[in-house]
Design an enzyme around this catalytic site. Sequence first.
Site, PDB file in Angstrom:
ATOM      1  CG  ASN A  17      44.654 -37.626 -17.587  1.00 13.43           C
ATOM      2  OD1 ASN A  17      45.881 -37.611 -17.567  1.00 13.43           O
ATOM      3  ND2 ASN A  17      43.958 -37.937 -18.653  1.00 13.43           N
ATOM      4  CE  LYS A  20      42.158 -34.009 -19.684  1.00 10.79           C
ATOM      5  NZ  LYS A  20      40.751 -34.143 -19.348  1.00 10.79           N
ATOM      6  CD  GLU A  47      26.546 -39.603 -13.287  1.00 12.19           C
ATOM      7  OE1 GLU A  47      25.871 -39.835 -14.293  1.00 12.19           O
ATOM      8  OE2 GLU A  47      26.148 -39.769 -12.106  1.00 12.19           O
ATOM      9  CG  ASP A  76      34.219 -31.877 -20.611  1.00  8.94           C
ATOM     10  OD1 ASP A  76      34.649 -32.948 -20.141  1.00  8.94           O
ATOM     11  OD2 ASP A  76      33.187 -31.811 -21.309  1.00  8.94           O
ATOM     12  CE1 TYR A 161      36.016 -40.815 -31.432  1.00  7.40           C
ATOM     13  CE2 TYR A 161      36.634 -39.599 -29.448  1.00  7.40           C
ATOM     14  CZ  TYR A 161      35.792 -40.483 -30.102  1.00  7.40           C
ATOM     15  OH  TYR A 161      34.726 -41.037 -29.439  1.00  7.40           O
TER      16      TYR A 161
HETATM   17  P1  IMP Z   1      37.798 -35.517 -21.176  1.00  5.12           P
HETATM   18  O1  IMP Z   1      39.057 -36.047 -20.593  1.00  5.12           O
HETATM   19  O2  IMP Z   1      36.551 -35.778 -20.419  1.00  5.12           O
HETATM   20  O3  IMP Z   1      37.920 -34.078 -21.583  1.00  5.12           O
HETATM   21  O4  IMP Z   1      37.551 -36.404 -22.488  1.00  5.12           O
HETATM   22  C1  IMP Z   1      37.915 -35.963 -23.692  1.00  5.12           C
HETATM   23  C2  IMP Z   1      37.736 -37.045 -24.753  1.00  5.12           C
HETATM   24  O5  IMP Z   1      37.701 -36.353 -25.999  1.00  5.12           O
HETATM   25  C3  IMP Z   1      38.938 -37.967 -24.825  1.00  5.12           C
HETATM   26  O6  IMP Z   1      38.717 -39.189 -24.212  1.00  5.12           O
HETATM   27  C4  IMP Z   1      39.106 -38.162 -26.321  1.00  5.12           C
HETATM   28  O7  IMP Z   1      38.220 -39.129 -26.736  1.00  5.12           O
HETATM   29  C5  IMP Z   1      38.609 -36.878 -26.915  1.00  5.12           C
HETATM   30  N1  IMP Z   1      39.725 -35.931 -27.117  1.00  5.12           N
HETATM   31  C6  IMP Z   1      39.929 -34.772 -26.443  1.00  5.12           C
HETATM   32  N2  IMP Z   1      41.061 -34.181 -26.863  1.00  5.12           N
HETATM   33  C7  IMP Z   1      41.581 -34.995 -27.799  1.00  5.12           C
HETATM   34  C8  IMP Z   1      42.769 -34.921 -28.591  1.00  5.12           C
HETATM   35  O8  IMP Z   1      43.605 -33.996 -28.512  1.00  5.12           O
HETATM   36  N3  IMP Z   1      42.968 -35.942 -29.435  1.00  5.12           N
HETATM   37  C9  IMP Z   1      42.109 -36.989 -29.560  1.00  5.12           C
HETATM   38  N4  IMP Z   1      41.012 -37.119 -28.852  1.00  5.12           N
HETATM   39  C10 IMP Z   1      40.743 -36.110 -27.969  1.00  5.12           C
END
Ligand code: IMP
Length: 201
Positions: A17, A20, A47, A76, A161
């Site tokens: 990403n 990030k 995965e 994560d 969210y």
């Molecule tokens: P990751 O990229 O696998 O860590 O996915 C994290 C998921 O959690 C994201 O797709 C969002 O749905 C949710 N999430 C994590 N951090 C945030 C935030 O700061 N705001 C809103 N949603 C979040």
Amino acid sequence: MLNSSKPFEKLVIASHNKGKLKEIAALVTPFGIDVISAGDLGVAEPEETEDSFIGNALLKARASCQATGLPALADDSGLEVMALDRAPGIYSARWAGPERDFYAAMGEIERQMQAKGATDRTARFVCALALVYPDGREAVFEGEVRGQIVAEPRGSHGFGYDPIFVADGQSLTFGELDPAIKHAMSHRADAFAKFVSAILS
Ligand code: IMP
């Protein structure tokens, strides 16, 4: 604030990403550390098969470290709604489906809360960070921000969210707040502060 005792010269960020990567680069480059993305080094994304944020962050960091021979950092994150036994939790991204429809996922949270007659609207965002060194050492950090779920999404800032989450002490959702205010109090800020203080300071 260049740190003379920096623990490594190069750090692989186990994420594909770009957002990030940019955020993490901004954080560690003042310490004289170069960041490289796992994607740019051709490392495949594993995965996420673990059942915790820390477990999935470790799995991603280990895969990048093993593939590159360099220290690797992975994160994560997700949303835990207490009345839903902490769902969507590690499945936060997956609840939005292949279309990444977070309005559907936010609607599903409200639907499930109403189906349960939930009066407890407390929730938290969680961010786990895992750092894995080629010699096998590992360090993990967990950050959180606690708050409440609102029934109707509000605001267009942020992602995921954000429109249904109001952090403790605030009246606006993360979708309505100035992004700089959100970033200063977020679960990611909390986890990164712990990482910087333990590893880079
Ligand atoms: P990751 O990229 O696998 O860590 O996915 C994290 C998921 O959690 C994201 O797709 C969002 O749905 C949710 N999430 C994590 N951090 C945030 C935030 O700061 N705001 C809103 N949603 C979040």
